[in-house]
Design a protein around this motif. Structure first.
Motif, PDB file in Angstrom:
ATOM      1  N   GLY A 236      25.289 102.975  38.341  1.00  0.00           N
ATOM      2  CA  GLY A 236      25.669 103.012  36.925  1.00  0.00           C
ATOM      3  C   GLY A 236      25.861 101.606  36.368  1.00  0.00           C
TER       4      GLY A 236
ATOM      5  N   GLY B  34      19.769 101.540  31.645  1.00  0.00           N
ATOM      6  CA  GLY B  34      19.661 102.654  30.694  1.00  0.00           C
ATOM      7  C   GLY B  34      18.487 102.508  29.752  1.00  0.00           C
TER       8      GLY B  34
ATOM      9  N   THR C 208      18.349 109.219  30.972  1.00  0.00           N
ATOM     10  CA  THR C 208      19.172 108.057  31.306  1.00  0.00           C
ATOM     11  C   THR C 208      19.590 107.281  30.047  1.00  0.00           C
ATOM     12  OG1 THR C 208      17.122 106.858  31.683  1.00  0.00           O
ATOM     13  CG2 THR C 208      18.231 107.702  33.622  1.00  0.00           C
TER      14      THR C 208
ATOM     15  N   PRO D 256      21.663 106.629  26.558  1.00  0.00           N
ATOM     16  CA  PRO D 256      23.080 106.945  26.300  1.00  0.00           C
ATOM     17  C   PRO D 256      23.340 108.238  25.513  1.00  0.00           C
ATOM     18  CG  PRO D 256      22.641 104.620  25.887  1.00  0.00           C
ATOM     19  CD  PRO D 256      21.315 105.244  26.191  1.00  0.00           C
TER      20      PRO D 256
ATOM     21  N   GLN E 170      26.976 105.579  32.249  1.00  0.00           N
ATOM     22  CA  GLN E 170      25.638 105.355  32.799  1.00  0.00           C
ATOM     23  C   GLN E 170      25.560 105.944  34.201  1.00  0.00           C
ATOM     24  OE1 GLN E 170      23.385 104.423  30.721  1.00  0.00           O
ATOM     25  NE2 GLN E 170      21.797 104.729  32.241  1.00  0.00           N
TER      26      GLN E 170
ATOM     27  N   ARG F 200      24.812 109.539  33.858  1.00  0.00           N
ATOM     28  CA  ARG F 200      23.429 109.765  33.415  1.00  0.00           C
ATOM     29  C   ARG F 200      22.441 109.469  34.537  1.00  0.00           C
ATOM     30  NH1 ARG F 200      25.923 107.722  28.629  1.00  0.00           N
ATOM     31  NH2 ARG F 200      25.448 105.542  29.086  1.00  0.00           N
ATOM     32  N   TYR F 201      22.705 108.402  35.292  1.00  0.00           N
ATOM     33  CA  TYR F 201      21.787 108.072  36.378  1.00  0.00           C
ATOM     34  C   TYR F 201      21.850 109.140  37.460  1.00  0.00           C
ATOM     35  CZ  TYR F 201      18.681 105.417  39.249  1.00  0.00           C
ATOM     36  OH  TYR F 201      17.579 105.044  39.972  1.00  0.00           O
TER      37      TYR F 201
END
Lengths: 257, 331
Positions: free
Chosen positions: B212, B217, B254, B256, B271, B274-275
């Motif tokens: 992260g 991103g 990925t 935001p 992040q 999301r990752y």
């Protein structure tokens, strides 16, 4: 409907929405992707009676680009609609049972359509409660329908911040469960509201004896394609658009995203 | 006797196909290999590593107009002529077959499928093909001069019947597989990867927290991936507001705002979250949905990640940690 929520009625010109064998044009809890050419589309739960073929109502809270554009429309303007998508509340499971519906703020549209369904088939259900909470009395939506609803089901309202003329309950919606009399093993619960509300309710519904598989929650995500491809609405290993938006509580309670 | 085509005839085949189709193939552009419209067939590359963008750009374009509204009249997307994508690698063909399966799952993605129906896929392999991954026709190199045809569909057979091909007994054999990468080997056990990733969410969080911080991103890994298919629907309006179109564009999980809903709540606010979700989709959600990881080890994401993230190393580390922590599982 309130300071930042408007009710829209979408009526096709020259045709009617098709109904299924039971006369429903959608199942309460299903959603539509509604928008306007040039602006885009966003997901909304149907809020009107599912038996009404001439139009579909949705509640639109002004919160982003699409909803702000919709708020500027005038009567007679054109909109786009596709759907219905996803799975609604399992109506056959609800039949013959006491029904407790719990919701907060602008989570009420799918519950409102469920109420319309229950009232149209009132003899099929036991005791029916609506527990509905909002920040202020002005944030309680569908006010004009309460009189009609109260003739058929028990409506219990609560607000966090009352006005001087408020006569209802004050406090969290989860506290309203004290007001209801149900047979826990023969009760179905329908919820639509933010995560913290669901978590608070879990702690109250379980001691009442209502099993997770009798609690149905509607999840909110930004559905974009509606057909389980675009990945916007995923939560854990589920797709809200095709697996939901209505889930058994135990399907989503442990999801982290 | 096998049907073969001589290397010298391949440009002639492409010129012939161009008479009735748009033909796209890999070629060099500014130091990268990319798919493009074939103008000079001698510039088409037969032997290359990977293209920058995968061939999904022809079935799931970076941006497509699903509907067009001109002065109030709605028109559904019209596909132009039939087209050919030539020179696909085995891995890209494998990814297309998997993408077909994803898009065919009901409710099916009709826009994708319309494009797929309009295309003829011709693969080229410098090594032995083994079990053909998919496509309409594969040209397998069997000697310095000849490619053997593997026609997999009627469309492919029709092309292999053209006069550029001949029946010929060749005593050479296709070159056997080069050693597969570590990632190829890891991918042989989709179940193990799925279990390890699921376990890592709570039990090996440090790697996600680290990634992260490293991940920029930017979404490049998803754009270059032949098996990533996140999209968003957006409208476009012409300057004078007479024409608007409802478009579908590539998106990336990925980025935001991917899981943000109206009112601003973000279901994946960091992040790291999301990752993790990118991996979770490829290796867990995909495994539960389709029984297989959504990766063909093309190594594009590793090659083009500006932060230098190498998914092969990430998977290896997680699986090692998982096996160490849960030794009771028989591997």
């Amino acid at each position: 409907m309130s300071a930042n929520v408007k009710l829209f009625s979408l009526a096709p010109v020259g045709w009617k929405f098709p109904a299924d064998r039971d006369g429903l044009i959608f199942t309460p809890g299903q959603f539509f992707l509604v928008g306007r050419w040039g602006v885009g589309e966003a997901p909304f739960g149907g809020a009107s009676s599912p038996f009404e073929k001439g139009s579909i109502e949705i509640g639109v809270r002004k919160a982003g680009n699409v909803t702000a554009a919709l708020h500027q429309l005038a009567r007679g303007d054109e909109m786009t609609i596709r759907g219905p998508y996803g799975n609604g509340y399992p109506l056959d499971f609800f039949k013959g049972k006491d029904v407790v519906m719990v919701t907060g703020g602008c989570g009420i549209p799918p519950i409102a359509t469920l109420i319309e369904y229950i009232i149209a088939r009132r003899e099929l259900f036991g005791r029916v409660y609506l527990l509905y909470g909002a920040l202020t009395p002005d944030d309680l939506l569908f006010e004009e329908r309460y009189k009609h609803w109260e003739k058929h089901i028990k409506v219990i309202l609560t607000v966090d911040k009352p006005t001087p003329d408020w006569k209802g309950h004050i406090g969290l919606v989860s506290e309203l469960t004290r007001e209801i009399k149900i047979d826990p093993v023969n009760t179905a619960t329908a919820m639509c509201g933010p995560g913290p509300m669901a978590a608070a309710l879990e702690n109250i519904l379980r001691p009442l004896g209502i099993a997770d598989r009798r609690i149905f929650v509607s999840e909110e995500r930004k559905m974009s394609c509606g057909i389980g491809k675009c990945q916007h609405c995923t939560t854990g290993d589920k797709y809200v658009c095709t697996d939901g938006p209505v889930f058994y509580y135990d399907q989503v309670q442990s999801n982290w995203d | 006797m096998p049907r073969v085509i001589s290397k010298n005839h391949i440009p002639n085949l492409l010129i012939h196909l161009k008479k009735s189709h748009d033909v796209f193939a890999p070629m060099e552009k500014e130091g990268e290999v990319v798919f493009g419209n074939v103008e000079d067939p001698t510039k088409v590359l037969l032997n290359y590593k990977t293209t920058l963008l995968p061939p999904k750009i022809y079935f799931l374009p970076p941006e497509e107009e699903l509907f067009k509204v001109t002065n109030g009249r709605v028109q559904e997307e019209q596909l132009n002529n039939k087209f050919v994508v030539f020179g696909l690698s085995r891995k890209d063909l494998e990814a297309i077959v998997y993408l077909d399966q994803i898009m065919n799952k009901k409710p099916a993605d009709t826009f994708y499928l319309n494009r797929r129906r309009a295309v003829t896929l011709i693969g080229v392999s410098e090594e032995e093909v083994g079990v053909p991954p998919g496509g309409d026709l594969i040209l397998e190199k069997i000697s310095d001069r000849y490619y053997r045809t593997l026609a997999l569909t009627k469309k492919g057979k029709k092309i292999a019947d053209l006069e550029f091909f001949e029946e010929k007994e060749i005593n050479h054999k296709a070159k056997s597989h080069e050693a597969t990468s570590k990632l190829d080997q890891i991918l042989l056990d989709s179940e193990l990867i799925a279990r390890a990733i699921e376990w890592s969410r709570e039990n090996y969080r440090q790697i996600w927290e680290h990634l992260g911080r490293v991940c920029l991103g930017c979404g490049i890994c998803t754009y270059v991936c032949p098996l990533c298919y996140c999209t968003s629907t957006e409208d476009k309006t012409s300057f004078d507001q007479t024409v608007c179109s409802r478009c579908r564009k590539w998106d990336a999980c990925t980025l935001p705002g991917f899981a943000k809903i109206a009112g601003g709540h973000n279901f994946r606010p960091t992040q790291a979250a999301r990752y993790f979700n990118w991996f979770y989709h490829k290796f867990v959600r995909a495994y539960k949905e389709f029984g297989r990881a959504q990766c063909v080890a093309c190594h594009r994401c590793q090659r083009y990640c500006p932060a230098g993230i190498d998914i092969e190393k990430v998977l290896e580390e997680i699986i090692n940690a998982f096996q160490k922590a849960e030794p009771e599982r028989k591997f």
